[in-house]
Enzyme design. Structure first.
Site, PDB file in Angstrom:
ATOM      1  N   HIS A 315      -0.638   0.241  -1.071  1.00 35.31           N
ATOM      2  CA  HIS A 315       0.370   0.592  -0.052  1.00 35.31           C
ATOM      3  C   HIS A 315      -0.288   0.989   1.278  1.00 35.31           C
ATOM      4  O   HIS A 315      -1.382   0.546   1.564  1.00 35.31           O
ATOM      5  CB  HIS A 315       1.312   1.683  -0.572  1.00 35.31           C
ATOM      6  CG  HIS A 315       1.781   1.410  -1.967  1.00 35.31           C
ATOM      7  ND1 HIS A 315       2.776   0.505  -2.254  1.00 35.31           N
ATOM      8  CD2 HIS A 315       1.342   1.880  -3.174  1.00 35.31           C
ATOM      9  CE1 HIS A 315       2.939   0.446  -3.576  1.00 35.31           C
ATOM     10  NE2 HIS A 315       2.090   1.262  -4.158  1.00 35.31           N
ATOM     11  N   GLU A 330       2.379   8.329  -2.485  1.00 35.14           N
ATOM     12  CA  GLU A 330       1.371   7.634  -3.287  1.00 35.14           C
ATOM     13  C   GLU A 330       0.260   7.070  -2.403  1.00 35.14           C
ATOM     14  O   GLU A 330      -0.914   7.127  -2.741  1.00 35.14           O
ATOM     15  CB  GLU A 330       2.042   6.500  -4.078  1.00 35.14           C
ATOM     16  CG  GLU A 330       1.072   5.782  -4.997  1.00 35.14           C
ATOM     17  CD  GLU A 330       1.554   4.406  -5.423  1.00 35.14           C
ATOM     18  OE1 GLU A 330       2.778   4.173  -5.434  1.00 35.14           O
ATOM     19  OE2 GLU A 330       0.696   3.565  -5.729  1.00 35.14           O
ATOM     20  N   HIS A 384      -3.752   2.800  -7.543  1.00 41.89           N
ATOM     21  CA  HIS A 384      -2.336   3.160  -7.390  1.00 41.89           C
ATOM     22  C   HIS A 384      -1.998   4.409  -8.185  1.00 41.89           C
ATOM     23  O   HIS A 384      -2.749   4.842  -9.049  1.00 41.89           O
ATOM     24  CB  HIS A 384      -1.441   2.024  -7.904  1.00 41.89           C
ATOM     25  CG  HIS A 384      -1.323   0.878  -6.954  1.00 41.89           C
ATOM     26  ND1 HIS A 384      -0.201   0.634  -6.206  1.00 41.89           N
ATOM     27  CD2 HIS A 384      -2.216  -0.091  -6.633  1.00 41.89           C
ATOM     28  CE1 HIS A 384      -0.397  -0.438  -5.462  1.00 41.89           C
ATOM     29  NE2 HIS A 384      -1.617  -0.912  -5.700  1.00 41.89           N
ATOM     30  N   GLU A 446      -3.469   2.487 -12.477  1.00 43.70           N
ATOM     31  CA  GLU A 446      -2.409   3.469 -12.256  1.00 43.70           C
ATOM     32  C   GLU A 446      -2.982   4.790 -12.751  1.00 43.70           C
ATOM     33  O   GLU A 446      -3.011   5.079 -13.944  1.00 43.70           O
ATOM     34  CB  GLU A 446      -1.143   3.090 -13.039  1.00 43.70           C
ATOM     35  CG  GLU A 446      -0.498   1.775 -12.601  1.00 43.70           C
ATOM     36  CD  GLU A 446       0.350   1.903 -11.340  1.00 43.70           C
ATOM     37  OE1 GLU A 446       0.289   2.949 -10.658  1.00 43.70           O
ATOM     38  OE2 GLU A 446       1.076   0.935 -11.032  1.00 43.70           O
TER      39      GLU A 446
HETATM   40 ZN   LIG Z   1       1.590   1.725  -6.137  1.00 43.13          ZN
END
Ligand SMILES: [Zn+2]
Length: 483
Positions: A315, A330, A384, A446
């Site tokens: 992002h 995030e 992430h 993640e």
């Molecule tokens: Zn993400």
């Protein structure tokens, strides 16, 4: 004569860059199979950096898809006989027939209205989507009327060279023959300008003073349609890159400088004169590096047998990713961990590390994968944080898409789980853009769940992030067999 030529050039140059205003916020028009959609009065379309968001009402009433809205989970399901697309407000992960896909913009709630990204939804539903930046209009064609269905790749339509439309409804851009390369993206990080183009382009780069500038001319190029989606482009086909944190760079502007021959120009405005090096070794990528000094030009990335590692902080900029239970983004966590990984990898003599972004800039998923593919990097690691509509799920998981990535996924995950100390949610296959479209072993980590308060209490913690970064680096080194 020479002097006069230069003065003429200056005049043209000054005229070509009128002061760029705010991102255009004019309402976009939507055409379906050549007919402009007649939206019910009161229905507003949103234009966020040329990403068009439409109310779900338009999806059902005007595009004719079945739409379900579930208030409790804030989720929208769009369906036709072939495809089901599920999206959640604020999340950039969508589910297409059960597999997860990233979107470059999230659905948003605007008062009582839920807005979803038009391009994403319509292309996933099998429509052909084109954006005309001058008209600020979206052209949709339903699959029956598509002239060349073989060309369509619904998940990521290729930007096309302006002037060679496959859809007769799309007006062509005058004066741009089919041989042009397109400029697909421009970004700036670590004092390095990166321009991605659809084909190899030899730029002409030169300095100007008073004020100090570096000018990059890209002969036989034009902006791609997708460029306007991710960057500001005003009606004069010019715009400005949002650059902060570089005191020596006051502004970066880009424009279609000339349309015969079609030339895109990028200008870096400086607060002090700076040297630069230009690299075009990777077809489709141009780097103008301001880190250069006269005595010591930087060696090309990956030279002398070094392994090239691309670290991708998920992002960024206008795409914040998930919002944590305490209201943190995030994108901030991703960047913070990515920079720690970068710092550790810079100590490794046999590794060259390249960041997809090293500040809070917006970067498309396709620019990220293109960077890695064009560099022919050895591995790609995307960082992430996870999120769920329920606050229960917690833990660390690692995604891969292609089989060649499984070994990297297993090795990094082993170190990562040990470092996070969070629940082991295992290595999983997933259809994610960055792990799918890259050509080298690629994983998406993640780290933990921002939607789970126990995970979240650690994710933004400095010590935790240092441990995670070390774990990722240990995994990378084990995989690359680097001592
Ligand atoms: Zn993400």
């Amino acid at each position: 004569m020479k002097k006069l030529g230069f003065l003429m050039f200056l005049v043209v140059f000054l005229l070509a860059f009128p002061k760029v205003g705010d991102a255009s916020s004019g309402s976009a028009k939507i055409f379906l199979d050549g007919e402009q959609l007649n939206l019910t009065s009161g229905v507003k379309v949103a234009n966020v950096n040329n990403n068009i968001l439409i109310p779900i009402r338009v999806v059902s009433e005007n595009l004719g898809f079945k739409v379900d809205w579930e208030k409790s989970s804030q989720s929208v399901t769009v369906q036709n006989s072939n495809t089901t697309v599920k999206m959640v407000v604020g999340s950039n992960t969508a589910e297409i027939d059960g597999s997860q896909v990233s979107m470059n913009i999230t659905p948003v709630l605007n008062g009582q209205t839920t807005l979803v990204p038009l391009r994403f939804v319509s292309s996933q539903m099998g429509m052909d989507v084109k954006w005309d930046n001058q008209m600020k209009a979206v052209f949709l064609s339903s699959s029956e009327s598509m002239t060349d269905p073989g060309e369509a790749t619904p998940s990521e339509p290729d930007p096309e060279v302006p002037g060679t439309p496959t859809d007769p409804n799309v007006p062509s851009v005058p004066g741009t023959p089919g041989t042009l390369a397109t400029v697909d993206g421009i970004s700036f990080s670590e004092d390095r300008l990166m321009i991605s183009t659809s084909a190899s382009v030899t730029p002409s780069v030169f300095k100007l003073s008073g004020p100090d500038r570096i000018v990059v001319d890209l002969p036989n190029t034009a902006f791609s349609e997708s460029f306007g989606y991710e960057h500001t482009l005003n009606t004069q086909n010019s715009g400005e890159l949002n650059v902060t944190g570089y005191p020596e760079v006051s502004q970066i502007r880009y424009a279609l400088f000339s349309d015969s021959p079609s030339t895109v120009r990028v200008v870096i405005n400086l607060t002090t004169a700076k040297n630069y090096t230009v690299s075009t070794e990777n077809a489709g990528l141009i780097f103008v590096d301001l880190n250069a000094t006269d005595s010591e030009p930087a060696p090309p990335i990956g030279s002398s047998g070094k392994k090239v590692v691309v670290i991708d902080a998920g992002h960024g900029g206008g795409q914040p990713g998930a919002l944590s239970v305490t209201g943190k983004y995030e994108k901030t966590m991703n960047l913070s961990i990515a920079k720690k990984v970068e710092a550790l990898l810079k100590n490794e003599k046999s590794i060259d590390v390249v960041m997809t972004r090293s500040d809070d800039s917006t970067m498309s998923l396709s620019d990220r994968t293109k960077l890695a593919n064009n560099l022919k990097s050895d591995i790609f690691v995307s960082i992430h944080g996870n999120s769920n509509t329920s606050s229960t799920p917690n833990g660390t998981e690692t995604y891969y898409t292609r089989e060649t990535s499984i070994e990297l996924a297993n090795i990094i995950h082993k170190h990562l789980v040990k470092a996070t100390g969070l629940k082991d949610r295992k290595v999983k296959p997933g259809n994610l853009h960055v792990t799918r479209e890259t050509k080298m072993p690629a994983v998406l980590l993640e780290i933990g769940f921002l939607s789970n308060s126990s995970d979240e209490s650690q994710l933004f913690n400095e010590d935790f992030q240092n441990r995670v970064a070390q774990g990722i680096v240990d995994g990378i080194k084990e995989y690359l067999k680097v001592q």
